[in-house]
Scaffold this motif. Structure first.
Motif, PDB file in Angstrom:
ATOM      1  N   ALA A   1       0.788  17.155 -12.010  1.00  0.00           N
ATOM      2  CA  ALA A   1       0.789  18.557 -11.561  1.00  0.00           C
ATOM      3  C   ALA A   1       1.925  19.319 -12.224  1.00  0.00           C
ATOM      4  CB  ALA A   1       0.903  18.625 -10.041  1.00  0.00           C
ATOM      5  N   LYS A   2       3.077  18.651 -12.364  1.00  0.00           N
ATOM      6  CA  LYS A   2       4.222  19.302 -13.020  1.00  0.00           C
ATOM      7  C   LYS A   2       3.891  19.601 -14.478  1.00  0.00           C
ATOM      8  CE  LYS A   2       9.019  18.501 -14.329  1.00  0.00           C
ATOM      9  NZ  LYS A   2      10.087  17.519 -14.403  1.00  0.00           N
TER      10      LYS A   2
ATOM     11  N   ALA B   1       1.404   9.161  -5.661  1.00  0.00           N
ATOM     12  CA  ALA B   1       1.862  10.527  -5.361  1.00  0.00           C
ATOM     13  C   ALA B   1       2.838  11.007  -6.430  1.00  0.00           C
ATOM     14  CB  ALA B   1       2.511  10.570  -3.981  1.00  0.00           C
ATOM     15  N   LEU B   2       3.716  10.100  -6.877  1.00  0.00           N
ATOM     16  CA  LEU B   2       4.648  10.469  -7.952  1.00  0.00           C
ATOM     17  C   LEU B   2       3.910  10.768  -9.249  1.00  0.00           C
ATOM     18  CD1 LEU B   2       7.618   7.999  -7.340  1.00  0.00           C
ATOM     19  CD2 LEU B   2       7.617  10.480  -7.049  1.00  0.00           C
ATOM     20  N   ALA B   3       2.912   9.933  -9.568  1.00  0.00           N
ATOM     21  CA  ALA B   3       2.119  10.178 -10.784  1.00  0.00           C
ATOM     22  C   ALA B   3       1.360  11.494 -10.677  1.00  0.00           C
ATOM     23  CB  ALA B   3       1.155   9.013 -11.011  1.00  0.00           C
ATOM     24  N   GLU B   4       0.795  11.746  -9.498  1.00  0.00           N
ATOM     25  CA  GLU B   4       0.067  13.002  -9.281  1.00  0.00           C
ATOM     26  C   GLU B   4       1.015  14.197  -9.383  1.00  0.00           C
ATOM     27  OE1 GLU B   4      -2.340  15.061  -5.625  1.00  0.00           O
ATOM     28  OE2 GLU B   4      -2.572  12.896  -5.905  1.00  0.00           O
TER      29      GLU B   4
ATOM     30  N   GLN C   1       0.838  -1.208   0.000  1.00  0.00           N
ATOM     31  CA  GLN C   1       0.000   0.000   0.000  1.00  0.00           C
ATOM     32  C   GLN C   1       0.863   1.245   0.000  1.00  0.00           C
ATOM     33  OE1 GLN C   1      -3.299   0.176  -0.370  1.00  0.00           O
ATOM     34  NE2 GLN C   1      -3.132   2.404  -0.406  1.00  0.00           N
ATOM     35  N   ARG C   2       1.912   1.207   0.795  1.00  0.00           N
ATOM     36  CA  ARG C   2       2.821   2.369   0.846  1.00  0.00           C
ATOM     37  C   ARG C   2       3.486   2.583  -0.512  1.00  0.00           C
ATOM     38  NH1 ARG C   2       3.842   7.204   2.291  1.00  0.00           N
ATOM     39  NH2 ARG C   2       6.023   7.648   2.730  1.00  0.00           N
ATOM     40  N   THR C   3       3.887   1.481  -1.173  1.00  0.00           N
ATOM     41  CA  THR C   3       4.491   1.575  -2.505  1.00  0.00           C
ATOM     42  C   THR C   3       3.498   2.154  -3.503  1.00  0.00           C
ATOM     43  OG1 THR C   3       5.870  -0.348  -2.016  1.00  0.00           O
ATOM     44  CG2 THR C   3       5.665   0.260  -4.318  1.00  0.00           C
ATOM     45  N   GLU C   4       2.266   1.684  -3.444  1.00  0.00           N
ATOM     46  CA  GLU C   4       1.226   2.205  -4.349  1.00  0.00           C
ATOM     47  C   GLU C   4       0.941   3.677  -4.062  1.00  0.00           C
ATOM     48  OE1 GLU C   4      -2.140  -0.359  -3.983  1.00  0.00           O
ATOM     49  OE2 GLU C   4      -1.138  -2.048  -4.972  1.00  0.00           O
ATOM     50  N   ASP C   5       0.908   4.040  -2.794  1.00  0.00           N
ATOM     51  CA  ASP C   5       0.688   5.447  -2.433  1.00  0.00           C
ATOM     52  C   ASP C   5       1.814   6.326  -2.972  1.00  0.00           C
ATOM     53  OD1 ASP C   5      -1.619   4.764  -1.129  1.00  0.00           O
ATOM     54  OD2 ASP C   5      -0.757   4.855   0.899  1.00  0.00           O
ATOM     55  N   ILE C   6       3.037   5.833  -2.860  1.00  0.00           N
ATOM     56  CA  ILE C   6       4.184   6.609  -3.369  1.00  0.00           C
ATOM     57  C   ILE C   6       4.106   6.731  -4.879  1.00  0.00           C
ATOM     58  CG2 ILE C   6       6.687   6.547  -3.673  1.00  0.00           C
ATOM     59  CD1 ILE C   6       6.857   5.367  -0.827  1.00  0.00           C
ATOM     60  N   LYS C   7       3.737   5.589  -5.552  1.00  0.00           N
ATOM     61  CA  LYS C   7       3.593   5.637  -7.013  1.00  0.00           C
ATOM     62  C   LYS C   7       2.492   6.615  -7.421  1.00  0.00           C
ATOM     63  CE  LYS C   7       5.275   1.003  -8.139  1.00  0.00           C
ATOM     64  NZ  LYS C   7       4.895  -0.338  -8.629  1.00  0.00           N
TER      65      LYS C   7
END
Length: 180
Positions: free
Chosen positions: A72-73, A65-68, A57-63
């Motif tokens: 945003a970038k 967040a990175l995608a988001e 779950q933490r890995t998916e959350d990080i992925k």
């Protein structure tokens, strides 16, 4: 991961043996190792799925967040490009406005010069007409004064030349002449 856990476990056994104090007793050591292995296995079986799920779950959350953050970038870069384009357009409009204002000012200047020339010409014509008018009045004044002077001189001359009998004779002729 299992290998690292096993290595840490094996390295910690001598510490537990010396913590008990005394000599190394292989029977006690065997029981301690067995108890630790049972404890570690029990701990692994009870918490392994939860820890794996939590790490996944933490890995998916990080992925996510990175995608988001990447999205945003990209949106921010698109907005930067959009604002740069708007700024370039505004600068172009500003240059056009400056050019138009300069043209308008030049046209206004030319109109003012034309109006000033017309005004000068009008004033010049007015001055010429005033001069002509004054000239005519002066000529008429001179004529009148010349006539008055001539009449005055003629009267003086006639007064000197004409005596009483001649004046009566002229008066009679004048009265006759008026009567006709």
């Amino acid at each position: 991961m299992k290998k690292a856990f096993l290595l840490i476990t094996l390295l910690s056994f001598p510490l537990t043996v010396f913590a008990a104090g005394g000599e190394l007793d292989w029977k006690t050591f065997g029981w301690r190792v067995a108890m630790f292995v049972v404890f570690a296995a029990l701990l692994y079986f009870l918490t392994a799925n939860r820890i794996k799920a939590m790490l996944i779950q933490r890995t998916e959350d990080i992925k996510a967040a990175l995608a988001e953050a990447e999205t945003a970038k990209e949106e921010a870069m698109a907005k930067v490009k959009q604002y740069k384009a708007k700024m370039a357009e505004l600068e172009k409009e500003l240059e056009e406005m400056k050019a138009n204002a300069k043209k308008a000012a030049e046209k206004e200047r030319e109109n003012m010069i034309v109006d000033a020339k017309k005004h000068v010409e009008h004033m010049k014509q007015f001055a010429i007409s005033m001069i002509e008018s004054e000239k005519e009045r002066a000529i008429q004044e001179l004529h009148r004064e010349a006539v008055e002077l001539a009449a005055s001189q003629a009267e003086q001359k006639l007064t000197k030349e004409i005596n009483g009998s001649k004046a009566a004779k002229i008066l009679d002729e004048y009265i006759k002449h008026i009567g006709e």
